[in-house]
Design an enzyme around this catalytic site. Structure first.
Site, short mmCIF file in Angstrom:
data_model
loop_
_atom_site.label_atom_id
_atom_site.label_comp_id
_atom_site.label_asym_id
_atom_site.label_seq_id
_atom_site.Cartn_x
_atom_site.Cartn_y
_atom_site.Cartn_z
N PHE A 126 12.46 -28.70 49.98
CA PHE A 126 11.58 -29.74 48.38
C PHE A 126 12.21 -30.21 47.50
CE2 PHE A 126 8.29 -26.37 46.28
CZ PHE A 126 8.12 -27.19 46.91
N GLN A 239 10.44 -29.13 31.33
CA GLN A 239 10.21 -30.07 33.47
C GLN A 239 8.49 -30.58 32.85
OE1 GLN A 239 9.59 -28.07 36.86
NE2 GLN A 239 11.55 -29.26 37.16
N HIS A 241 6.74 -31.82 35.63
CA HIS A 241 6.40 -31.97 37.57
C HIS A 241 5.69 -33.97 37.76
CE1 HIS A 241 5.20 -31.88 40.98
NE2 HIS A 241 5.29 -30.26 41.69
N LEU A 255 -1.86 -29.81 38.91
CA LEU A 255 -1.06 -29.89 40.19
C LEU A 255 -0.83 -30.54 41.47
CD1 LEU A 255 2.84 -29.44 40.14
CD2 LEU A 255 2.48 -27.55 41.63
N GLU A 258 4.97 -30.30 45.02
CA GLU A 258 5.68 -31.01 45.66
C GLU A 258 6.23 -30.80 47.74
OE1 GLU A 258 9.33 -31.02 43.34
OE2 GLU A 258 10.75 -29.81 44.97
N ARG A 288 13.08 -33.11 40.40
CA ARG A 288 11.79 -33.75 39.54
C ARG A 288 12.10 -34.65 38.42
NH1 ARG A 288 9.10 -27.76 40.14
NH2 ARG A 288 7.95 -28.71 42.44
N HIS A 352 5.14 -28.85 33.36
CA HIS A 352 4.43 -28.49 33.97
C HIS A 352 6.24 -27.12 34.37
CE1 HIS A 352 4.18 -27.09 37.96
NE2 HIS A 352 5.76 -26.82 38.94
N ARG A 386 14.91 -27.57 36.70
CA ARG A 386 14.55 -26.36 37.92
C ARG A 386 14.19 -27.03 38.95
NH1 ARG A 386 10.19 -24.43 40.19
NH2 ARG A 386 8.53 -24.57 38.94
P1 FAD Z 1 2.86 -15.82 34.65
O1 FAD Z 1 2.61 -15.70 35.75
O2 FAD Z 1 2.89 -16.54 33.85
O3 FAD Z 1 2.77 -14.68 34.03
C1 FAD Z 1 3.08 -14.55 32.19
C2 FAD Z 1 1.94 -13.36 32.17
O4 FAD Z 1 2.19 -12.80 30.60
C3 FAD Z 1 0.68 -13.25 32.38
O5 FAD Z 1 0.04 -12.02 32.48
C4 FAD Z 1 0.11 -13.02 30.58
O6 FAD Z 1 -1.13 -12.95 30.93
C5 FAD Z 1 1.01 -12.34 30.20
N1 FAD Z 1 1.20 -12.54 28.73
C6 FAD Z 1 1.85 -14.08 28.20
N2 FAD Z 1 1.66 -13.30 27.06
C7 FAD Z 1 0.63 -12.34 26.55
C8 FAD Z 1 0.53 -11.28 25.75
N3 FAD Z 1 0.68 -12.59 24.11
N4 FAD Z 1 -0.17 -10.47 25.77
C9 FAD Z 1 0.26 -9.93 26.09
N5 FAD Z 1 -0.10 -10.41 27.92
C10 FAD Z 1 1.08 -12.00 27.36
N6 FAD Z 1 6.94 -22.37 41.33
C11 FAD Z 1 7.73 -22.24 42.48
O7 FAD Z 1 8.72 -21.80 42.64
N7 FAD Z 1 7.13 -22.50 43.66
C12 FAD Z 1 5.84 -23.04 43.41
O8 FAD Z 1 5.25 -23.86 44.66
C13 FAD Z 1 5.62 -23.44 42.12
N8 FAD Z 1 3.90 -23.62 42.56
C14 FAD Z 1 3.65 -23.64 41.14
C15 FAD Z 1 2.31 -24.65 40.77
C16 FAD Z 1 1.82 -24.60 39.48
C17 FAD Z 1 0.60 -25.30 39.72
C18 FAD Z 1 1.98 -24.25 38.60
C19 FAD Z 1 1.28 -24.50 37.04
C20 FAD Z 1 4.05 -23.15 38.68
C21 FAD Z 1 4.13 -23.77 39.97
N9 FAD Z 1 4.86 -22.91 39.68
C22 FAD Z 1 5.99 -22.28 41.09
C23 FAD Z 1 6.06 -22.22 38.56
C24 FAD Z 1 5.87 -20.92 39.16
O9 FAD Z 1 4.37 -20.52 39.48
C25 FAD Z 1 6.03 -19.80 37.30
O10 FAD Z 1 7.25 -20.80 36.34
C26 FAD Z 1 5.80 -18.99 37.69
O11 FAD Z 1 5.26 -18.30 38.18
C27 FAD Z 1 5.77 -17.99 36.44
O12 FAD Z 1 5.79 -16.37 37.26
P2 FAD Z 1 6.04 -15.13 35.40
O13 FAD Z 1 5.97 -14.36 36.03
O14 FAD Z 1 7.51 -15.91 35.03
O15 FAD Z 1 4.66 -15.81 34.61
#
Ligand code: FAD
Length: 571
Positions: A126, A239, A241, A255, A258, A288, A352, A386
């Site tokens: 990556f 960031q 992307h 997206l 990468e 990135r 992103h 990141r």
């Molecule tokens: P999230 O998965 O965003 O979960 C947030 C949670 O909080 C959700 O359940 C939501 O409902 C809840 N929530 C938010 N606000 C409220 C509220 N007010 N009340 C109740 N619930 C709420 N990262 C990598 O390391 N590798 C990858 O290959 C990669 N690919 C990606 C591809 C895409 C298309 C995208 C968009 C991102 C990618 N990322 C990748 C980044 C990574 O996916 C995210 O940064 C990570 O999954 C965030 O996880 P999280 O658990 O912090 O939050």
């Protein structure tokens, strides 16, 4: 059922409330449940649909399976160099040492990662990695990860309340006491009484017009935490992307992982030049922020496509390898009429990932007793940029730690009383948006998106940022107080009402981002000031930390935690 002066609400009693069911929230809940405490998870979408499910390319763990030279020290250096030295190194050290064990946990929960021919976890290159380190499941890693975590949550009988929007956290005696939610399905209020909260609400990409993020990424958690008395930092660091789809318009921002570049994809301008040769020695696999800016420079200097992008090509790779290693990309582009085994993809940068967020310790603690954070909600690990693959690993390492710390705290803490007046005040605020108005949430969100994209995006200047600030202040003082919804009669599944509450959070997140970007008069990682293009390690190896003082937004500076490696030019 309890009845306040204003509105009735159901009460949910639990020890640890986990807000968010992405990678971080689910991992926190699993860990907390091991400590003999009641755990409840809430999320604003349905279980299994959080942003994490969209993760494509993979999970970074220095296993050394493909190149035995890889180890935690190499992962550490890549992360802090990639993060432009704004990373807190205590957070990075824990992260790189623990991320291999957390991927084995995922395997225990049932995740099936791709393998090398000799049966080890496969690892791909990556961006800004010195060795292949990214474990993956083709290019739908997040899907596999969330499925495994959901299965484990179910095996442990942890209650998950889906489609509940949390709008406020409450304290008693300076400690966490509970939270107010709206059950989106019924439109009724829910009062959660708890001893500890793990806030894992994810990112805020939706403040920008063009983003890879889902509709739920509105930054609610950052405002919930700030109002509860926690501190935010690195809020200027967002960031972009380098590669998202630009055409057709309906696909703009989706997206292009990468992993495409990791598997050998090359970036070309309309003259057919592999332009990254001019910008970074790692070419397409540079950091990135560098790749995103290089693409934008090509476009701005007239070497971009008619839709404002450049080309990303894998046509030199064997078609069967593309179909095996880039399954999602192959299908995604085929639906848009492009066969990527034969034609190049058209790509451009999109908002992103938020490096900024809630200030945390290595145990996910915040400055509020009983309030913990994890995942994209938190700040400090990724610095100013990141690395791809470091986020879903972050959700597992710090999700586990925050869950454990919250449960240990809850085991010895007293439950605090929730102040009924505070509940009613929040109910009144939420209900105020159920009014008739021309100023709909979609209009407010669009106004935020436009100014953020135009004035606080990849290239920033004092002039542009001041324009953004003026726009955001006008949105906050004029549009938000007027905002209303089309259907004031029914609260059941009134998504527009929830969008109003999100828009009120988004404008505040955007405002802090812009204020911080104005203050940081240098360029570092994702924060690029055309009027201050140099990185200034003498004056700016520090975080801008935001907090509320009597309701007023204030900031202070705090040095970056440097424990293992000194930045260049600093002794
Ligand atoms: P999230 O998965 O965003 O979960 C947030 C949670 O909080 C959700 O359940 C939501 O409902 C809840 N929530 C938010 N606000 C409220 C509220 N007010 N009340 C109740 N619930 C709420 N990262 C990598 O390391 N590798 C990858 O290959 C990669 N690919 C990606 C591809 C895409 C298309 C995208 C968009 C991102 C990618 N990322 C990748 C980044 C990574 O996916 C995210 O940064 C990570 O999954 C965030 O996880 P999280 O658990 O912090 O939050």
């Amino acid at each position: 059922m309890a009845r306040g002066m204003l509105e009735r609400y159901d009460v949910v009693d639990t020890d640890v409330l986990v807000i968010g069911a992405g990678g971080a929230g689910l991992r926190a809940a699993i860990e907390a449940s091991k400590y003999n405490v009641d755990v409840t998870v809430v999320c604003k979408e349905m279980l299994g649909k959080a942003h994490t499910v969209m993760a494509e390319g993979g999970y970074n763990a220095a296993l050394g399976n493909v190149d035995p030279r890889d180890d935690w020290k190499a992962h550490f250096m890549d992360t802090v160099e990639g993060g432009a030295w704004l990373n807190d190194q205590d957070l990075v050290e824990v992260f790189v040492k623990e991320s291999p064990d957390r991927i084995f946990d995922l395997e225990e929960y049932g995740a099936a990662f791709d393998r090398t021919p000799d049966g080890k976890l496969a690892q791909r290159m990556f961006g800004k990695q010195r060795y292949p380190r990214t474990c993956h499941v083709s290019d739908y890693t997040g899907h596999e990860l969330v499925a495994a975590l959901v299965d484990e949550v179910r095996r442990r009988d942890i209650p998950v309340m889906e489609e509940v929007f949390i709008s406020k956290l409450f304290k008693g005696n300076g400690r966490v006491a509970g939270a107010l939610g709206i059950d989106i399905k019924s439109g009724e209020f829910l009062l959660f009484k708890c001893k500890a909260i793990v806030l894992a609400g994810g990112g805020a990409g939706r403040i920008y017009k063009i983003t890879t993020n889902p509709a739920s990424a509105t930054g609610d958690g950052k405002i919930l935490a700030l109002e509860a008395g926690a501190e935010l930092k690195d809020m200027e660091m967002f960031q972009f992307h380098p590669t998202a789809m630009v055409w057709p318009p309906s696909c703009r921002g989706i997206l292009v992982t990468e992993a495409v570049r990791g598997e050998g994809g090359v970036l070309l301008n309309t003259k057919g030049e592999r332009f990254m040769k001019r910008y970074h020695k790692l070419l397409e696999l540079g950091p990135r922020d560098v790749v995103a800016r290089s693409i934008m420079r090509e476009v701005l200097e007239g070497r971009g496509t008619e839709h404002g992008g450049v080309y990303l090509s894998v046509t030199h790779l064997p078609p069967e390898r593309i179909r095996e290693k880039l399954k999602t990309m192959y299908r995604q582009f085929l639906l848009a009429g492009v066969d990527i085994t034969k034609q190049p993809m058209e790509v451009a940068p999109a908002a992103h990932y938020y490096m900024g967020g809630v200030k945390q310790t290595v145990w996910g603690e915040t400055s509020v007793k009983g309030l913990y954070v994890a995942g994209e909600e938190a700040a400090g690990l990724h610095g100013a940029n990141r690395l791809g693959g470091n986020s879903i690993a972050d959700t597992q390492v710090y999700g586990k730690r925050a869950g454990e710390a919250a449960a240990r705290y809850a085991r010895q803490a007293e439950k605090q009383l929730v102040d009924q007046r505070a509940v009613e005040e929040e109910q009144r605020r939420a209900l105020s948006f159920l009014r008739s108005s021309e100023t709909r949430p979609a209009k407010v969100k669009e106004a935020i998106n436009e100014t953020m994209w135009e004035n606080a995006g990849i290239f920033r200047t004092e002039e542009g940022l001041k324009r953004a600030l003026a726009d955001l202040e006008a949105i906050k003082s004029k549009m938000i107080p007027e905002m209303g919804v089309s259907d004031q009669g029914s609260r059941r599944y009134n998504k527009e009402w929830i969008e109003a509450l999100e828009a009120a959070n988004m404008v505040r997140v955007a405002e802090i981002l812009v204020r911080a970007a104005l203050i940081r008069t240098e360029s570092r990682g994702a924060h690029y000031r055309l009027d201050y293009p140099s990185t200034d390690n003498r004056s700016w190896l520090k975080h801008i930390v935001w907090y509320l003082d009597g309701g007023e937004l204030k900031y202070r500076f705090e040095p970056v935690k440097i424990t293992l490696a000194m930045p260049p030019g600093v002794s």
